[in-house]
Enzyme design. Structure first.
Site, PDB file in Angstrom:
ATOM      1  N   ASP A  83       0.830  -1.201   0.000  1.00  0.00           N
ATOM      2  CA  ASP A  83       0.000   0.000   0.000  1.00  0.00           C
ATOM      3  C   ASP A  83       0.872   1.261   0.000  1.00  0.00           C
ATOM      4  O   ASP A  83       1.850   1.348   0.746  1.00  0.00           O
ATOM      5  CB  ASP A  83      -0.866  -0.021   1.265  1.00  0.00           C
ATOM      6  CG  ASP A  83      -1.837   1.139   1.324  1.00  0.00           C
ATOM      7  OD1 ASP A  83      -2.745   1.172   0.488  1.00  0.00           O
ATOM      8  OD2 ASP A  83      -1.687   2.010   2.207  1.00  0.00           O
ATOM      9  N   GLU A 132       1.466  -0.707  -5.050  1.00  0.00           N
ATOM     10  CA  GLU A 132       0.541   0.377  -5.382  1.00  0.00           C
ATOM     11  C   GLU A 132       1.398   1.588  -5.706  1.00  0.00           C
ATOM     12  O   GLU A 132       1.731   2.402  -4.847  1.00  0.00           O
ATOM     13  CB  GLU A 132      -0.413   0.711  -4.221  1.00  0.00           C
ATOM     14  CG  GLU A 132      -1.489   1.679  -4.680  1.00  0.00           C
ATOM     15  CD  GLU A 132      -2.135   2.520  -3.579  1.00  0.00           C
ATOM     16  OE1 GLU A 132      -3.163   3.142  -3.859  1.00  0.00           O
ATOM     17  OE2 GLU A 132      -1.616   2.572  -2.456  1.00  0.00           O
TER      18      GLU A 132
END
Ligand code: GLC
Ligand code: CA
Length: 569
Positions: free
Chosen positions: A232, A293
């Site tokens: 993330d 990401e």
């Protein structure tokens, strides 16, 4: 069993007691060209809150996911990425983690996770978790300690600074979700930095103890059988230590009403790459896969995330597709060529829990089902690994909140009405025409798309022309066709404004993909000059309409929004 078989069998049993099965499967390249399992796998993102609710409290959970593994196997999914299911105050629905080595009681227990991993292994479905390590929750014990005093040993695990003056934050950095990125803490008279919500303080990645703690978290899950991570928000791991102000565009305001800044001092700092390479070295000990990401702005940035020697992320996501909101063959051609040429193994993402659904972004309101099949035919036939988002396969669409008071995503309340937040793409999975779409017997935490009586797994399974059955056939074809798995991407008819056509080409075999992105029928004359293609006949493998069993490459009729996949003979 014959004696020889028995010996081999006992050897395998012996090995699997030494190494968990997942490790054996992962170390092995799956073909003679050295491809790894994740290069041939189809990934599927599950938002655990919204997938399946086993205990009928209105919130999806891990046993719910386990109960749907059969379905995922039938569909053709090889790996699932589960968005954060760790203990969390749920301010950002799990992206604010308060314990990295456990499961939020809303979603189940560690034993439920072990069962999911084990049953997944039986179905040949691997589990990938979401490593949220730019920040923790402000309720994480690390942060509670850190904020307790200036001399606490964990003080330097987060980013604490004095203000510029009374009531003034250390600099002009702005949170991604609006407002200053600094929060004053009266207890110690300093400010802490949070790129996202106030409740998500950034970890200080310049502190080696932080890096070690996070690497240990990754090991802890690998040992439990997790096959890798989606990482993330890695762009924002590091900040300029001198806290220089970011440049601001005068006279412009963001959707949150903040100045529009260029985040050069708190995003994509070069230090990110060295840290990710060290994280990769840990992953390599377990043959795990790392998906990033990574909001890259151009191909050079994407290349950096692969690492100069392929030693960084296996698959940095390139979100350029997520930024194309119209059916534009030329735009897609440009993006595919760029990603395909970046040198690493591509990964294709069209939507996720932060991005509006494909059905809404590309649908014209009249041919949405055809367009859903068209887009599936695009991202599932490119060279690279696709990540599906749950529900795309049944044609789920955004169900955005109608009133500000109904918005669950705090960012959506802040940017209302310009941007209604991310609730709309996070609605419950539609399993059946029963109440609450078969997701739960209780009222779901986020309202179900009102179209669920028609768009759901049970109903669509029975209809041979449904979006679901199209996805299933397409995934079966993809898994069984070596050309679609490994063939190189060759763009065709590059000046056609309506039709996106390309070949996948592998050792003299050619699979043709023709996607009519216009609302009118098109006759396509394929220009194969310069390609190593000798045949002039195409045998249909799959089409989203009733296509003849064969056609001629010099004249192919494709209806409005039609998708065609065939083999050139
Ligand atoms: C990532 C997640 C998003 C979350 C943010 C902060 O962008 O995908 O959902 O809000 O990180 O953790
Ligand atoms: Ca539940």
């Amino acid at each position: 069993m014959r004696k020889a078989d028995l010996t081999i069998f006992s050897f395998i049993v012996f090995c699997s007691t030494l190494f968990p099965q997942s490790l054996i499967a992962q170390t092995k390249a799956i073909d003679d060209e050295g491809h790894q399992w994740w290069q041939h796998a189809v990934f599927y993102e599950i938002y655990p809150r919204s997938f399946a609710d086993s205990n009928n409290d209105g919130i999806g959970d891990l046993p719910g996911i386990t109960s749907k593994l059969d379905y995922l196997r039938w569909l053709g999914v090889d790996a699932i990425w589960i968005s954060p299911m760790f203990p969390s105050p749920q301010v950002d629905f799990g992206y604010d983690v308060s314990d990295y080595e456990n499961v939020d009681p809303q979603y189940g227990t560690l034993q439920d996770m072990d069962r999911l991993i084990a049953e997944g292994r039986q179905q040949n479905i691997r589990i990938i978790l979401d490593l949220v390590v730019n920040h923790t929750s402000d309720k994480h014990p690390w942060f509670i300690e850190s904020r307790s005093s200036r001399t606490n040993p964990k003080r330097d695990w987060y980013i604490w600074r004095d203000g510029k003056g009374p009531g003034q934050p250390p600099n002009n950095w702005i949170s991604d979700f609006g407002g200053s990125a600094w929060q004053f803490d009266p207890k110690t008279n300093q400010w802490y930095y949070h790129y996202f919500y106030v409740e998500q303080p950034d970890l200080n990645w310049r502190n080696p103890a932080v890096e070690k703690a996070i690497f240990d978290v990754s090991r802890w899950w690998y040992k439990r059988g997790v096959a890798g991570f989606r990482l993330d928000a890695v762009d924002t791991l590091f900040e300029d230590p001198n806290l220089k102000d970011n440049p601001v565009t005068p006279g412009k305001l963001s959707k949150y009403g903040d100045p529009v800044d260029e985040r050069i001092y708190n995003k994509k700092l070069p230090e990110v790459h060295a840290a990710l390479q060290r994280l990769r070295a840990v992953a390599d000990e377990y043959n795990a896969v790392l998906i990033g990401e990574t909001w890259t702005d151009d191909i050079n940035e994407l290349k950096q995330y692969y690492g100069e020697h392929g030693n960084e992320l296996h698959m940095p996501m390139d979100f350029m597709f997520a930024k194309v909101d119209r059916l534009s063959p030329s735009e897609f051609r440009r993006q595919i060529a760029a990603v395909d040429g970046a040198g690493g193994w591509p990964i294709f993402v069209f939507s996720n829990h932060d991005i509006r659904r494909v059905y809404n972004r590309y649908g014209d309101g009249q041919h949405n089902d055809q367009i859903a099949k068209l887009m599936a035919s695009l991202y599932l036939t490119l060279r690279g690994t696709p990540i599906m988002y749950y529900g795309e396969e049944i044609g789920m669409e955004n169900n955005d909140p109608k009133r500000k008071e109904d918005v669950k995503d705090p960012a959506g309340r802040r940017s209302w009405p310009e941007d209604k937040g991310r609730d709309g793409e996070r609605t419950p999975m539609q399993w059946s025409p029963a109440e609450n779409a078969g997701f739960s017997k209780a009222i779901p935490w986020n309202p179900v798309d009102p179209r669920y009586k028609q768009y759901n797994v049970e109903t669509e399974k029975k209809d041979p022309n449904s979006i679901l059955n199209y996805y299933q056939r397409l995934l079966t074809l993809r898994h069984n066709n070596r050309v679609l798995l490994d063939g190189k991407y060759v763009a065709l008819n590059e000046s056609d404004p309506n039709v996106l056509a390309y070949l996948r080409s592998y050792k003299g075999q050619n699979v043709l993909v023709v996607l009519n992105m216009s609302g009118s029928a098109q006759t396509v004359k394929l220009d194969l000059r310069g390609q190593q293609v000798s045949g002039t006949t195409v045998k249909t493998l799959l089409a989203s309409y009733e296509a003849p069993p064969t056609s001629k490459t010099k004249e192919m009729a494709v209806p409005a929004f039609g998708a065609y996949i065939g083999e050139i003979r």
